[in-house]
Design a protein around this motif. Sequence first.
Motif, PDB file in Angstrom:
ATOM      1  N   CYS A  85       0.412  -1.122   0.222  1.00 18.06           N
ATOM      2  CA  CYS A  85       0.246   0.162   0.251  1.00 18.06           C
ATOM      3  C   CYS A  85       0.938   0.965   0.120  1.00 18.06           C
ATOM      4  CB  CYS A  85      -1.021  -0.316   1.274  1.00 18.06           C
ATOM      5  SG  CYS A  85      -2.056   1.448   1.080  1.00 18.06           S
TER       6      CYS A  85
ATOM      7  N   CYS B 104      -2.055   5.309   5.683  1.00 16.97           N
ATOM      8  CA  CYS B 104      -2.643   3.592   5.442  1.00 16.97           C
ATOM      9  C   CYS B 104      -2.454   2.833   6.855  1.00 16.97           C
ATOM     10  CB  CYS B 104      -2.297   3.232   4.607  1.00 16.97           C
ATOM     11  SG  CYS B 104      -2.873   1.098   4.479  1.00 16.97           S
TER      12      CYS B 104
ATOM     13  N   THR C 134      -0.776   0.314   7.331  1.00 17.33           N
ATOM     14  CA  THR C 134       0.328  -0.636   7.394  1.00 17.33           C
ATOM     15  C   THR C 134       1.484   0.492   6.517  1.00 17.33           C
ATOM     16  OG1 THR C 134      -0.603  -0.183   4.708  1.00 17.33           O
ATOM     17  CG2 THR C 134      -1.219  -2.029   5.857  1.00 17.33           C
TER      18      THR C 134
ATOM     19  N   CYS D 107      -6.780  -2.347  -1.184  1.00 15.71           N
ATOM     20  CA  CYS D 107      -6.526  -1.978   0.299  1.00 15.71           C
ATOM     21  C   CYS D 107      -7.488  -2.630   1.118  1.00 15.71           C
ATOM     22  CB  CYS D 107      -5.403  -0.996   1.040  1.00 15.71           C
ATOM     23  SG  CYS D 107      -4.885  -1.102   2.473  1.00 15.71           S
TER      24      CYS D 107
ATOM     25  N   CYS E  22      -7.176   0.472   3.537  1.00 16.20           N
ATOM     26  CA  CYS E  22      -7.547   2.253   2.884  1.00 16.20           C
ATOM     27  C   CYS E  22      -8.468   2.287   1.877  1.00 16.20           C
ATOM     28  CB  CYS E  22      -6.594   2.864   3.271  1.00 16.20           C
ATOM     29  SG  CYS E  22      -5.215   2.318   2.431  1.00 16.20           S
TER      30      CYS E  22
ATOM     31  N   GLN F 157      -6.982   2.165  -1.018  1.00 18.30           N
ATOM     32  CA  GLN F 157      -5.971   2.835  -2.353  1.00 18.30           C
ATOM     33  C   GLN F 157      -5.847   1.216  -2.871  1.00 18.30           C
ATOM     34  OE1 GLN F 157      -3.738   5.360  -2.183  1.00 18.30           O
ATOM     35  NE2 GLN F 157      -2.291   5.156  -3.602  1.00 18.30           N
TER      36      GLN F 157
END
Length: 147
Positions: free
Chosen positions: A106, A111, A113, A135, A138, A140
């Motif tokens: 990501c 995010c 992550t 993702c 989020c 993405q």
Amino acid sequence: MENHTLKIDSIGCGLVIDHISAGNAMKIYRYLHLDDLECAVAIIRNVKSKKHGIKDIIKVENTIDIDLNVLGYLDPNSTINVIKDGVITNKLKLRLPPTIKNVVYCKNPRCITSIEQEIDHIFELTDETTHSYRCIYCEQEAAVEPQ
Ligand SMILES: [Zn+2]
């Protein structure tokens, strides 16, 4: 006279990843970490195919475990031929996996992550026709990194 023409199916034991969309072979090579292998690996690009126009092929002269999720994500139209003693013993068809884990990462700096290093990067298939993955934290969109 010995024939030095490269034959696609001329390996004793190993794998042939066939019907790779032309231009995808290097990406697959990279994401499957085939550069880590000790055995012979051949990338054959722009092979003329009766059915599909032009395709790429990867030959691996060893039976290795291929991550089918990674390959399915990168090229769901490709196939794997398993070869033993010069004969195709198994053909595997690929498909888009419903989720991919730690294949692509990501890019959203906000995010979770990006903040928590130990969280898995998980993307979910959101649109089968466009091969879109998002993702799960989020939303993405996933992107394969350019070479
Ligand atoms: Zn994210």
